[in-house]
Write a protein that holds these residues in place. Sequence first.
Motif, PDB file in Angstrom:
ATOM      1  N   ALA A  86       0.672  -1.454   0.234  1.00 58.46           N
ATOM      2  CA  ALA A  86      -0.101   0.164   0.279  1.00 58.46           C
ATOM      3  C   ALA A  86       1.012   0.882   0.038  1.00 58.46           C
ATOM      4  O   ALA A  86       0.081   2.584  -0.041  1.00 58.46           O
ATOM      5  CB  ALA A  86      -0.820  -0.518   1.078  1.00 58.46           C
ATOM      6  N   SER A  87       1.902   1.420   0.330  1.00 58.88           N
ATOM      7  CA  SER A  87       3.190   2.840   0.595  1.00 58.88           C
ATOM      8  C   SER A  87       3.132   3.043  -1.093  1.00 58.88           C
ATOM      9  O   SER A  87       3.945   4.053  -1.221  1.00 58.88           O
ATOM     10  CB  SER A  87       3.941   1.782   1.120  1.00 58.88           C
ATOM     11  OG  SER A  87       4.715   0.910   1.187  1.00 58.88           O
ATOM     12  N   VAL A  88       3.737   2.105  -1.755  1.00 53.78           N
ATOM     13  CA  VAL A  88       3.488   2.505  -2.959  1.00 53.78           C
ATOM     14  C   VAL A  88       1.780   3.076  -3.686  1.00 53.78           C
ATOM     15  O   VAL A  88       0.885   3.194  -4.028  1.00 53.78           O
ATOM     16  CB  VAL A  88       3.602   0.909  -4.322  1.00 53.78           C
ATOM     17  CG1 VAL A  88       4.329   1.576  -5.568  1.00 53.78           C
ATOM     18  CG2 VAL A  88       4.663   0.348  -3.709  1.00 53.78           C
ATOM     19  N   SER A  89       2.061   3.676  -4.747  1.00 55.90           N
ATOM     20  CA  SER A  89       1.733   5.187  -5.286  1.00 55.90           C
ATOM     21  C   SER A  89       0.560   4.719  -6.165  1.00 55.90           C
ATOM     22  O   SER A  89       1.343   3.465  -6.763  1.00 55.90           O
ATOM     23  CB  SER A  89       2.156   6.024  -5.558  1.00 55.90           C
ATOM     24  OG  SER A  89       2.962   5.739  -6.804  1.00 55.90           O
ATOM     25  N   ILE A  90      -0.056   4.609  -6.175  1.00 60.78           N
ATOM     26  CA  ILE A  90      -1.466   3.929  -6.889  1.00 60.78           C
ATOM     27  C   ILE A  90      -1.087   4.469  -8.927  1.00 60.78           C
ATOM     28  O   ILE A  90      -0.962   2.947  -9.112  1.00 60.78           O
ATOM     29  CB  ILE A  90      -2.855   4.401  -7.362  1.00 60.78           C
ATOM     30  CG1 ILE A  90      -4.039   3.530  -7.595  1.00 60.78           C
ATOM     31  CG2 ILE A  90      -3.179   5.726  -7.395  1.00 60.78           C
ATOM     32  CD1 ILE A  90      -3.734   2.071  -6.557  1.00 60.78           C
TER      33      ILE A  90
END
Length: 212
Positions: A86-90
């Motif tokens: 979830a820490s990775v940008s969409i």
Amino acid sequence: MDASDQSKLSLTERRKETTRLEISHRAAELFSDAQAESVTADSIAKASGVGLRTFYRYFRTKEDAIAPLLENGVGDWLNLIESTPASVSIGVTLEQAARRSFTELRTSTENVALVRRLLRVVVHDPALLNVWLRVVNDTEIKLISVLETRMRPGTDPLEIQLFAVAANTAQRMAISAWVHGAEPESAENEPVDIAVRCLRILTAGLDTDAHA
């Protein structure tokens, strides 16, 4: 249905899913090798080694039988998006999923040639095309649910839907390029690069850094 979903099924359900995929595989072969009007539910059933009544327990029409084969790759793509931290940008998440899915498509031999042959036929038959478009639409709905869990709380639902539409459209255009094109002569014509380029164009103006 992907492997992670299959692991949650009972033995009876797994057998049913195996039968469903086997019928779908045989249907795709028949539709790819013959005129669609000459393919019947009975011929698909016989090729699959099941009775006609069994066929209709799984599928409403002969055309519906191609859906499971087409849905398999979609499930893998959604899993790649959902499993990205979830820490990775969409924005990065969607691009990475596109690159990984097409990389795996390139290196996998199972069913790939058949899917490509099938999709080349699908666009010329309204009933088969309707099944493919239904798979595409269902993918978009599932992708909205996946993105809802990944984007930061309070994100505008419209923005989530727009991301889903953009990602789904980019992937569909890339698949179309892979299906109908010859082997690319340059990197910019690779399906994965088409997907990424479309994603960047279609998400311009959206908050691609949004994440949970």
